[in-house]
Scaffold this motif. Structure first.
Motif, PDB file in Angstrom:
ATOM      1  N   THR A  77       1.025  -1.268  -0.072  1.00 15.79           N
ATOM      2  CA  THR A  77      -0.037  -0.048  -0.182  1.00 15.79           C
ATOM      3  C   THR A  77       0.788   1.252  -0.018  1.00 15.79           C
ATOM      4  O   THR A  77       0.560   2.240  -0.757  1.00 15.79           O
ATOM      5  CB  THR A  77      -0.930  -0.231   1.237  1.00 15.79           C
ATOM      6  OG1 THR A  77      -1.628  -1.023   1.088  1.00 15.79           O
ATOM      7  CG2 THR A  77      -1.632   1.353   1.325  1.00 15.79           C
ATOM      8  N   ARG A  92      -3.328  -0.741  -4.336  1.00 14.38           N
ATOM      9  CA  ARG A  92      -4.518  -0.292  -3.625  1.00 14.38           C
ATOM     10  C   ARG A  92      -5.431  -1.681  -3.425  1.00 14.38           C
ATOM     11  O   ARG A  92      -5.601  -2.386  -4.341  1.00 14.38           O
ATOM     12  CB  ARG A  92      -5.517   0.522  -4.577  1.00 14.38           C
ATOM     13  CG  ARG A  92      -4.838   2.066  -4.574  1.00 14.38           C
ATOM     14  CD  ARG A  92      -6.014   2.833  -5.028  1.00 14.38           C
ATOM     15  NE  ARG A  92      -7.207   2.986  -4.357  1.00 14.38           N
ATOM     16  CZ  ARG A  92      -8.310   3.270  -4.828  1.00 14.38           C
ATOM     17  NH1 ARG A  92      -8.486   3.143  -6.370  1.00 14.38           N
ATOM     18  NH2 ARG A  92      -9.354   3.304  -4.121  1.00 14.38           N
ATOM     19  N   SER A  96     -10.961   0.989  -0.600  1.00 10.32           N
ATOM     20  CA  SER A  96      -9.882   0.611  -0.170  1.00 10.32           C
ATOM     21  C   SER A  96     -10.185  -0.100   1.113  1.00 10.32           C
ATOM     22  O   SER A  96     -11.073   0.543   2.038  1.00 10.32           O
ATOM     23  CB  SER A  96      -8.746   1.761   0.309  1.00 10.32           C
ATOM     24  OG  SER A  96      -8.413   2.454  -1.090  1.00 10.32           O
TER      25      SER A  96
END
Length: 373
Positions: free
Chosen positions: A151, A156, A164
């Motif tokens: 991340t 993502r 998310s």
């Protein structure tokens, strides 16, 4: 005589730099005319940065503020090794323990702890323009499969609604797909992951079941995390990422090894790579004796931990090796002599309470034992 002192840290008690200096001072208290070469070792865990800073001329530390494993701000750093012809941007050394390590947790949180800060530190080294990365992954606080690292590097993790997903191993079951379109590229010289752990990602010998308890996970949480990691591996596979959850070391640092494999990094022996980088072989070339050590010498040591690597390389050159350990769980093999802090101090508590005192004593005892002419 030339004495090389190359121990690992005594985890939770003394850093490799502290261990090295205390043994050296103890030795010199008995044999003041000997030449001492201090080469603190590491295997990718706590003390990796310090080992490079002491051993590599021109190495520099760069501080960086990151998000710690429990979401609080943490102060971390990375080390830049000088550029070479092959690596004009130098090598960036990043230690997970500094940014996402277990001691940074205010309280244990096995489902939500993550490796975001480690990824942020890697990103800082990339922003500087390093040509290669050495990534030490010992001492993790989390079991997030490297989701936090990826991340921070631009990936993502998305749920069924395209939103998310929260960080932490407990949320991995919610990941439906991973958007890698903005994932940062490896530096041109690649990234080597330093670890002495050979566990796979999943199963009875995997990240959750072997290491989850020390991070606060009970039996039910370990089962949940193992299932979440299996789901995470399937999602990455379906995304086209060629990471193998059965690879030795994929389960290191709560699956961070697997996440870094997904990025394209290569898993290597931490102690061997550190030994190469700090010039252990060169130091051994003219040594009369090598002293190595670790906090607990046990059956796992010979599997590739720092003392085993040092002893193996010294043995190849016919240099005798002595061992200093906090405690000896098994009889040392292949060493000219050994010293146990627990035996010197009388018990474990006393040894832990004043480690440098007893390390100094161990150095003196070995010197007085006439291990060199």
């Amino acid at each position: 005589m030339r004495i090389v002192i190359a121990p690992d840290s005594f985890k939770g008690s003394a850093s490799a730099v502290q261990v090295t200096k205390a043994i050296a001072d103890g030795w010199l208290s008995v044999r003041p005319d000997d030449e001492i070469v201090e080469l603190p070792m590491a295997d990718g865990g706590e003390g990796t940065l310090d080992a490079f800073l002491l051993a590599v001329p021109g190495a520099r530390r760069f501080p960086v503020r990151v998000t710690g494993p429990d979401g609080r701000v943490a102060q971390a750093s990375w080390v830049l090794l000088p550029p070479t012809t092959e690596l004009p941007g130098g090598t960036g050394v990043v230690e997970l323990a500094e940014a996402s390590g277990l001691p940074l947790m205010g309280r244990l949180d096995p489902l939500a702890a993550n490796t975001l800060g480690f990824g942020q530190t890697i990103a800082a080294a990339l922003d500087h323009g390093v040509s290669r990365l050495l990534l030490g992954i010992g001492g993790s606080a989390s079991t997030d499969g490297g989701g936090g690292v990826l991340t921070a590097l631009g990936a993502r993790m998305l749920d069924a609604e395209g939103l998310s997903v929260l960080l932490g191993g407990g949320a991995l079951m919610e990941v439906v797909t991973v958007d890698l379109s903005k994932l940062r590229a490896l530096p041109e010289g690649g990234a080597l992951v330093l670890s002495d752990v050979t566990n796979p990602l999943l199963g009875a010998s995997g990240a959750a079941n072997v290491f989850g308890e020390q991070k606060g996970a009970d039996a039910a949480q370990r089962a949940l995390l193992d299932a979440a990691l299996a789901h995470w591996a399937e999602v990455l596979r379906d995304t086209g990422v060629p990471a193998d959850p059965t690879a030795p070391g994929a389960g290191a640092a709560g699956g961070t090894g697997f996440g870094l494999l997904a990025w394209g990094a290569e898993l290597v022996s931490g102690a061997s790579t550190v030994a190469d980088a700090i010039g252990l072989d060169t130091a051994l070339a003219e040594a009369d004796l090598v002293i190595t050590g670790e906090g607990r010498y046990d059956a796992q040591t010979d599997g590739g931990k720092a003392p085993a690597i040092v002893a193996r390389r010294a043995g190849e050159r016919g240099v005798p090796v002595a061992l200093v350990a906090g405690s000896l769980a098994v009889e040392p093999r292949g060493f000219t002599a050994s010293a146990s802090l627990t035996e010197l101090a009388g018990d474990v508590a006393a040894a832990i309470a004043e480690p440098t005192t007893w390390l100094h004593r161990a150095g003196a005892v070995l010197a007085a034992g006439s291990l060199v002419a």
